[in-house]
Design a protein around this motif. Structure first.
Motif, PDB file in Angstrom:
ATOM      1  N   LYS A 114       0.847  -1.191   0.000  1.00  0.00           N
ATOM      2  CA  LYS A 114       0.000   0.000   0.000  1.00  0.00           C
ATOM      3  C   LYS A 114       0.883   1.241   0.000  1.00  0.00           C
ATOM      4  O   LYS A 114       2.026   1.209   0.466  1.00  0.00           O
ATOM      5  N   SER A 128       0.885   3.727   1.862  1.00  0.00           N
ATOM      6  CA  SER A 128       1.305   4.092   3.215  1.00  0.00           C
ATOM      7  C   SER A 128       2.466   3.252   3.723  1.00  0.00           C
ATOM      8  O   SER A 128       3.063   3.564   4.753  1.00  0.00           O
ATOM      9  N   GLN A 129       2.805   2.188   2.995  1.00  0.00           N
ATOM     10  CA  GLN A 129       3.890   1.293   3.388  1.00  0.00           C
ATOM     11  C   GLN A 129       5.111   1.451   2.474  1.00  0.00           C
ATOM     12  O   GLN A 129       5.941   0.548   2.382  1.00  0.00           O
ATOM     13  N   THR A 186       8.211   4.411   1.146  1.00  0.00           N
ATOM     14  CA  THR A 186       8.820   5.733   1.227  1.00  0.00           C
ATOM     15  C   THR A 186       9.958   5.800   0.219  1.00  0.00           C
ATOM     16  O   THR A 186      10.549   4.781  -0.134  1.00  0.00           O
ATOM     17  N   ASP A 191       4.175  -1.990   9.588  1.00  0.00           N
ATOM     18  CA  ASP A 191       5.251  -1.005   9.722  1.00  0.00           C
ATOM     19  C   ASP A 191       6.635  -1.636   9.876  1.00  0.00           C
ATOM     20  O   ASP A 191       7.617  -0.939  10.093  1.00  0.00           O
TER      21      ASP A 191
END
Length: 89
Positions: free
Chosen positions: A58, A60-61, A63, A81
């Motif tokens: 996703k 959000s997972q 960077t 996380d």
């Protein structure tokens, strides 16, 4: 950075350094840090010439920062996380 922008950092033929934080067996072909060649990039997976593919997690997972892409929570049963892969461009 968006998920699409992170995917666009990868191109076929590109050599990247991949550190796997999930695999703990030293005899596994994906253990530790390896140089891999990107074979193909799709909306669902990052494919390597030498060792299969990785499903994009996703947004959000993921960077991206200064030539380093980090994916989190990609292992089976892994917390969302928890570090999964670090990829140096």
């Amino acid at each position: 950075m968006t998920k699409a922008a992170i995917r666009n950092l990868f191109t076929p033929g590109q050599r990247v350094t991949v550190t796997n934080h999930y695999i703990t067996r030293e005899d596994h072909p994906c253990f530790g840090t390896r140089v891999r060649m990107v074979a193909r990039v799709t909306t669902s997976h990052l494919h390597f010439a030498e060792s299969g593919s990785v499903a994009w997690p996703k947004a959000s997972q993921m960077t991206a920062d200064g030539g380093t892409v980090r994916l989190f929570g990609g292992g089976v049963g892994q917390a969302a996380d928890a570090p999964f892969l670090t990829i140096q461009l």
